[in-house]
Structure formats: C-alpha cells, structure tokens
Design a protein around this motif. Structure first.
Motif, PDB file in Angstrom:
ATOM      1  N   HIS A  17     -54.040  22.147  78.150  1.00  0.00           N
ATOM      2  CA  HIS A  17     -54.476  21.364  76.985  1.00  0.00           C
ATOM      3  C   HIS A  17     -55.706  21.988  76.338  1.00  0.00           C
ATOM      4  O   HIS A  17     -56.632  22.452  77.010  1.00  0.00           O
ATOM      5  CB  HIS A  17     -54.804  19.926  77.425  1.00  0.00           C
ATOM      6  CG  HIS A  17     -55.507  19.138  76.373  1.00  0.00           C
ATOM      7  ND1 HIS A  17     -56.879  18.973  76.359  1.00  0.00           N
ATOM      8  CD2 HIS A  17     -55.028  18.475  75.295  1.00  0.00           C
ATOM      9  CE1 HIS A  17     -57.214  18.236  75.325  1.00  0.00           C
ATOM     10  NE2 HIS A  17     -56.112  17.922  74.659  1.00  0.00           N
ATOM     11  N   PRO A  19     -58.395  21.226  72.935  1.00  0.00           N
ATOM     12  CA  PRO A  19     -58.736  20.341  71.817  1.00  0.00           C
ATOM     13  C   PRO A  19     -58.613  21.020  70.456  1.00  0.00           C
ATOM     14  O   PRO A  19     -58.705  20.348  69.421  1.00  0.00           O
ATOM     15  CB  PRO A  19     -60.198  19.959  72.099  1.00  0.00           C
ATOM     16  CG  PRO A  19     -60.714  21.060  72.953  1.00  0.00           C
ATOM     17  CD  PRO A  19     -59.556  21.524  73.784  1.00  0.00           C
ATOM     18  N   ALA A  23     -52.574  17.900  67.361  1.00  0.00           N
ATOM     19  CA  ALA A  23     -51.835  17.022  68.269  1.00  0.00           C
ATOM     20  C   ALA A  23     -51.974  15.578  67.819  1.00  0.00           C
ATOM     21  O   ALA A  23     -52.202  15.297  66.639  1.00  0.00           O
ATOM     22  CB  ALA A  23     -52.329  17.215  69.702  1.00  0.00           C
ATOM     23  N   SER A  25     -54.284  13.145  68.419  1.00  0.00           N
ATOM     24  CA  SER A  25     -55.567  12.589  67.989  1.00  0.00           C
ATOM     25  C   SER A  25     -56.407  13.563  67.182  1.00  0.00           C
ATOM     26  O   SER A  25     -57.534  13.235  66.807  1.00  0.00           O
ATOM     27  CB  SER A  25     -56.378  12.156  69.231  1.00  0.00           C
ATOM     28  OG  SER A  25     -56.678  13.274  70.044  1.00  0.00           O
ATOM     29  N   THR A  26     -55.914  14.766  66.906  1.00  0.00           N
ATOM     30  CA  THR A  26     -56.702  15.752  66.192  1.00  0.00           C
ATOM     31  C   THR A  26     -55.787  16.626  65.354  1.00  0.00           C
ATOM     32  O   THR A  26     -54.611  16.817  65.680  1.00  0.00           O
ATOM     33  CB  THR A  26     -57.508  16.617  67.185  1.00  0.00           C
ATOM     34  OG1 THR A  26     -58.214  17.610  66.459  1.00  0.00           O
ATOM     35  CG2 THR A  26     -56.597  17.289  68.194  1.00  0.00           C
ATOM     36  N   TRP A  43     -48.902  17.847  71.888  1.00  0.00           N
ATOM     37  CA  TRP A  43     -48.848  16.412  71.599  1.00  0.00           C
ATOM     38  C   TRP A  43     -48.786  15.594  72.883  1.00  0.00           C
ATOM     39  O   TRP A  43     -49.459  14.564  73.003  1.00  0.00           O
ATOM     40  CB  TRP A  43     -47.643  16.117  70.706  1.00  0.00           C
ATOM     41  CG  TRP A  43     -47.936  16.259  69.247  1.00  0.00           C
ATOM     42  CD1 TRP A  43     -48.083  17.415  68.542  1.00  0.00           C
ATOM     43  CD2 TRP A  43     -48.135  15.199  68.307  1.00  0.00           C
ATOM     44  NE1 TRP A  43     -48.352  17.161  67.223  1.00  0.00           N
ATOM     45  CE2 TRP A  43     -48.384  15.794  67.045  1.00  0.00           C
ATOM     46  CE3 TRP A  43     -48.110  13.812  68.395  1.00  0.00           C
ATOM     47  CZ2 TRP A  43     -48.625  15.050  65.906  1.00  0.00           C
ATOM     48  CZ3 TRP A  43     -48.360  13.067  67.245  1.00  0.00           C
ATOM     49  CH2 TRP A  43     -48.613  13.677  66.024  1.00  0.00           C
ATOM     50  N   ASP A  46     -52.230  15.776  74.732  1.00  0.00           N
ATOM     51  CA  ASP A  46     -53.268  15.052  74.002  1.00  0.00           C
ATOM     52  C   ASP A  46     -53.047  13.547  74.077  1.00  0.00           C
ATOM     53  O   ASP A  46     -53.995  12.783  74.287  1.00  0.00           O
ATOM     54  CB  ASP A  46     -53.273  15.513  72.545  1.00  0.00           C
ATOM     55  CG  ASP A  46     -54.451  14.945  71.775  1.00  0.00           C
ATOM     56  OD1 ASP A  46     -55.565  15.494  71.922  1.00  0.00           O
ATOM     57  OD2 ASP A  46     -54.257  13.948  71.055  1.00  0.00           O
ATOM     58  N   TYR A  49     -53.975  12.360  77.719  1.00  0.00           N
ATOM     59  CA  TYR A  49     -55.418  12.281  77.943  1.00  0.00           C
ATOM     60  C   TYR A  49     -56.062  11.226  77.050  1.00  0.00           C
ATOM     61  O   TYR A  49     -57.064  10.613  77.439  1.00  0.00           O
ATOM     62  CB  TYR A  49     -56.059  13.647  77.681  1.00  0.00           C
ATOM     63  CG  TYR A  49     -55.841  14.641  78.787  1.00  0.00           C
ATOM     64  CD1 TYR A  49     -56.070  14.310  80.111  1.00  0.00           C
ATOM     65  CD2 TYR A  49     -55.396  15.932  78.501  1.00  0.00           C
ATOM     66  CE1 TYR A  49     -55.874  15.235  81.125  1.00  0.00           C
ATOM     67  CE2 TYR A  49     -55.191  16.860  79.514  1.00  0.00           C
ATOM     68  CZ  TYR A  49     -55.431  16.507  80.824  1.00  0.00           C
ATOM     69  OH  TYR A  49     -55.231  17.416  81.829  1.00  0.00           O
ATOM     70  N   PHE A  50     -55.518  11.018  75.866  1.00  0.00           N
ATOM     71  CA  PHE A  50     -56.078   9.998  74.965  1.00  0.00           C
ATOM     72  C   PHE A  50     -55.886   8.598  75.542  1.00  0.00           C
ATOM     73  O   PHE A  50     -56.784   7.751  75.440  1.00  0.00           O
ATOM     74  CB  PHE A  50     -55.410  10.098  73.597  1.00  0.00           C
ATOM     75  CG  PHE A  50     -55.945   9.121  72.594  1.00  0.00           C
ATOM     76  CD1 PHE A  50     -57.076   9.422  71.842  1.00  0.00           C
ATOM     77  CD2 PHE A  50     -55.325   7.892  72.388  1.00  0.00           C
ATOM     78  CE1 PHE A  50     -57.576   8.515  70.916  1.00  0.00           C
ATOM     79  CE2 PHE A  50     -55.825   6.984  71.467  1.00  0.00           C
ATOM     80  CZ  PHE A  50     -56.952   7.300  70.725  1.00  0.00           C
ATOM     81  N   PRO A 121     -59.901  14.145  74.581  1.00  0.00           N
ATOM     82  CA  PRO A 121     -59.840  13.796  73.152  1.00  0.00           C
ATOM     83  C   PRO A 121     -60.435  12.432  72.852  1.00  0.00           C
ATOM     84  O   PRO A 121     -60.701  12.120  71.685  1.00  0.00           O
ATOM     85  CB  PRO A 121     -58.338  13.821  72.854  1.00  0.00           C
ATOM     86  CG  PRO A 121     -57.682  13.562  74.163  1.00  0.00           C
ATOM     87  CD  PRO A 121     -58.555  14.192  75.193  1.00  0.00           C
TER      88      PRO A 121
END
Length: 237
Positions: A17, A19, A23, A25-26, A43, A46, A49-50, A121
């Motif tokens: 992963h 950042p 994906a 959240s970003t 995706w 992210d 982990y989100f 994230p």
C-alpha cells in the motif's frame, strides 16, 4: 484455490500500500500505481486501512485460519466419502468473536498506537477505531478502556482462532519445566562425570604411591643355595 488466490492478492495489496496511489480516500499524485495489485489492489488496501487501520490484519489472519480449516474439512470429507456437517453454532461464535476482536483492537489502536497514524489513510484504528475509541475513553477512562479492550482481544482471539489459553499456558509451562528438567539432568550427569574422574585420579595417585613405596623399601632378596652332598662311589665286585 480461488479463496487462496484472493487471500494472497489481499495480502500483497496491503503490504504494498502506498498513500501516493489514487484509491478510495485519496486521488494520489498522478504518478504510476505502486501497488502490486494494480488499481484494484490500491483501492482494496486503501479501503481496508481506512475502515480498520492495522486491525485489518486480524481479518487476514482469521481468513487464513478459516481457509485452512475449510481445506482440512474438505480433505477429511473426501477421505471418508461423506460431506462434513455444518456447525452453525461454531460459525456464530466465530463471527461474534471476530466482531469483538475488531472493535477491541481498533479501539486499542486508536488510543495507544496513534504514532503510526501517518502511515494510514485515516485515523489509527480506521473509521471503526475513531468511532469506538473516543466513546470508550470517555465512559471508561484511558486505563479502564485499555484493560477492557485487552481482555476483549484475549477472549475474542481464542474464539476466532479456536484455541484455549489454558492449553497454551499448559504447553508453555510444560516446555519450561522440560527445559529445567533437562538442564538438571545434564548438570547431574556432569557432576557424576566429574566425581568419577576425581575418583579415578585419586586411585591413580594411590597406586603410584604404593609403587614408589615398594620400589624404595623393597627388602633384599635372600638367596638360598642348595648344599650338594658328596656321593660315595660304590665298591666294585
């Protein structure tokens, strides 16, 4: 095979992963995708982990354990020629334990492991930790919430991974006891060997002393010479 392929893909996506990838959240930095799973992997990692933070690895471990258990049941059923019966009660305990494990771990991560938040994230513990952690700290306090969630992780882990902490403690105790017993036996063997070598050295010294005594104080042997008597000649007839 498909289940194992999905688990491997999920693990690779989580491990790689970044950042900087576009994906869930970003939007990323517009560069090439760095995740080994491509855009889908970026995706998936992210979003995982989100939602859960590093607690998502409990899901990976539980999925691996469930996959291994399913494979074992399939092999046993194939060897016996009958299908293994389902265990709805066991599945219910598994899902309840997994839910408790995720909630407790995410809350602990939010309250204790916030220094790793820059690698995620979202907040430490993800959205679940951000939802549960503040409420627990507010109503139970920082120390009380930690104790409750640690107990929840311990109990839920046993329910999810199907093991007994009593058996684990007994196995660890048996290994420790066996280690000390082996060390004691080895020490006794070394002491016996040392005593035997000391006794052998003492016997050799005694034998050498006796030999020296015999050589120094041995009496002069007495020679007894036989007396030869003259034999008279017989008279001839």
């Amino acid at each position: 095979v498909l289940g194992l392929l999905a688990l491997v893909f999920w693990c690779l996506a989580l491990l790689t992963h970044s950042p900087l990838d576009a994906a869930f959240s970003t939007s990323g930095n517009g560069g090439p995708v760095r995740n080994w799973g491509g855009r889908l992997g970026a995706w998936l990692a992210d979003a995982s982990y989100f939602l859960l933070g590093f607690t998502v690895w409990w899901c990976v471990a539980a999925a691996l354990r469930a996959w291994a258990a399913g494979l074992a049941r399939w092999l046993r059923a194939d060897s016996e020629g009958t299908a293994a019966p389902g265990l709805p009660r066991g599945r219910l305990v598994f899902w309840i334990g997994l839910a408790v494990l995720l909630v407790a771990s995410a809350a602990l991560e939010w309250s204790r492991l916030y220094r790793f938040e820059a690698r995620l994230p979202d907040h430490a513990g993800g959205a679940l930790g951000y939802l549960v952690g503040p409420l627990a700290v507010k109503w139970l306090g920082f120390t009380g919430s930690g104790l409750v969630f640690i107990a929840g992780v311990v109990l839920a882990a046993a329910a999810v991974f199907r093991f007994s902490w009593a058996q684990v403690a007994e196995a660890i105790g048996a290994r420790i006891l066996g280690f000390f017993e082996a060390r004691r036996e080895q020490r006794e063997m070394q002491e016996d060997l040392a005593f035997g070598q000391q006794a052998a050295r003492e016997r050799e010294e005694i034998v050498l002393e006796e030999r020296h005594e015999i050589e120094e104080h041995h009496p002069t042997p007495v020679l007894i010479e036989p007396v030869i008597a003259p034999v008279p000649a017989s008279e001839r007839v």
